[in-house]
Design an enzyme around this catalytic site. Structure first.
Site, short mmCIF file in Angstrom:
data_model
loop_
_atom_site.label_atom_id
_atom_site.label_comp_id
_atom_site.label_asym_id
_atom_site.label_seq_id
_atom_site.Cartn_x
_atom_site.Cartn_y
_atom_site.Cartn_z
N HIS A 63 0.81 -1.21 0.00
CA HIS A 63 0.00 0.00 0.00
C HIS A 63 0.85 1.26 0.00
O HIS A 63 1.97 1.27 0.47
CB HIS A 63 -0.88 0.05 1.25
CG HIS A 63 -1.81 -1.11 1.38
ND1 HIS A 63 -2.19 -1.60 2.60
CD2 HIS A 63 -2.44 -1.87 0.45
CE1 HIS A 63 -3.03 -2.61 2.43
NE2 HIS A 63 -3.18 -2.81 1.13
N LYS A 73 6.09 5.81 7.10
CA LYS A 73 5.57 4.99 8.18
C LYS A 73 6.71 4.51 9.07
O LYS A 73 7.80 4.22 8.58
CB LYS A 73 4.85 3.76 7.62
CG LYS A 73 3.65 4.08 6.77
CD LYS A 73 3.01 2.83 6.20
CE LYS A 73 1.81 3.19 5.33
NZ LYS A 73 1.21 1.98 4.73
N TYR A 133 1.65 1.49 13.74
CA TYR A 133 2.55 2.31 12.95
C TYR A 133 2.13 3.77 12.97
O TYR A 133 0.97 4.11 13.03
CB TYR A 133 2.68 1.80 11.51
CG TYR A 133 1.39 1.63 10.74
CD1 TYR A 133 0.97 2.60 9.84
CD2 TYR A 133 0.61 0.49 10.91
CE1 TYR A 133 -0.20 2.44 9.13
CE2 TYR A 133 -0.56 0.32 10.20
CZ TYR A 133 -0.96 1.31 9.31
OH TYR A 133 -2.13 1.16 8.61
N ASP A 170 -6.90 -5.86 -1.97
CA ASP A 170 -5.51 -6.25 -2.20
C ASP A 170 -5.38 -7.32 -3.29
O ASP A 170 -4.31 -7.45 -3.89
CB ASP A 170 -4.86 -6.74 -0.90
CG ASP A 170 -4.53 -5.59 0.04
OD1 ASP A 170 -4.68 -4.42 -0.35
OD2 ASP A 170 -4.12 -5.87 1.18
#
Length: 188
Positions: A63, A73, A133, A170
């Site tokens: 992603h 991230k 995250y 996905d």
């Protein structure tokens, strides 16, 4: 002392904070902005996220969000274990299309910094894996994009050989060769 290690893609950094333990357990600092900045992790984190994956073999990714909503991230595991991957999707980058990965565990406390311009994904290696995250931009549905996790041209070794579990979105992501990346490598 916190350890910082650049992976095969030098912008992708594996961080291992030092834990101070005694009979009660341990204490560690999971993020100290000036220390991290001095070691190449420069991001103004604005949001913390958490996911729970019940089964091993759950793949989330690859992603990213397109600019101006691109996200860096800083990923860590709260319970369980993952194999975490960053894929360079910056046009003109000498490492375009290459990936780097690391095993992150709750026991080890490792973290992975994934900069803007990199797609991110992970595969869970243990049941009931919780991943947390930090991101430096807010979620923006319209800018979501990604690369299919099992693109044969990338040959990512997810360190898992069983059946994988994916979200519907996905399953339909494009291969890298069919992806018009919105990211451009800066030469400076």
């Amino acid at each position: 002392m916190t350890a910082f290690q650049a992976l095969d893609l030098p912008e992708v950094i594996l961080v291992t904070p030092r834990r101070f333990g005694d009979a009660r357990g341990y204490f560690c600092e999971t993020y100290v902005k000036p220390l991290y900045a001095a070691n190449g992790i420069v991001a103004d984190f604005v949001q913390d996220n958490e996911s729970l994956s019940a089964l091993p073999g759950t793949v989330r990714g690859l992603h990213m969000q397109a600019p101006p909503f691109a996200q860096a991230k800083l990923v860590r595991v709260l319970s369980g274990a993952i194999f975490d991957v960053a894929l360079d999707v910056r046009k003109g980058s000498p490492t375009y299309g290459r990936w780097a990965g690391a095993r992150l565990t709750a026991e080890g406390g490792e973290q992975l910094f994934v900069p803007q311009g990199f797609a991110h994904g992970f595969c869970t290696l243990a049941p009931d894996t919780r991943v947390a995250y930090k991101v430096d931009a807010f979620y923006d549905r319209a800018s979501e994009c990604g690369i299919i996790w099992n693109d044969p041209d990338l040959a990512i070794d997810w360190r898992f050989t069983g059946e994988t579990i994916l979200s519907d979105k996905d399953r339909i992501l494009p291969r890298l060769k069919d992806f018009d990346s919105p990211f451009v490598h800066s030469n400076g």
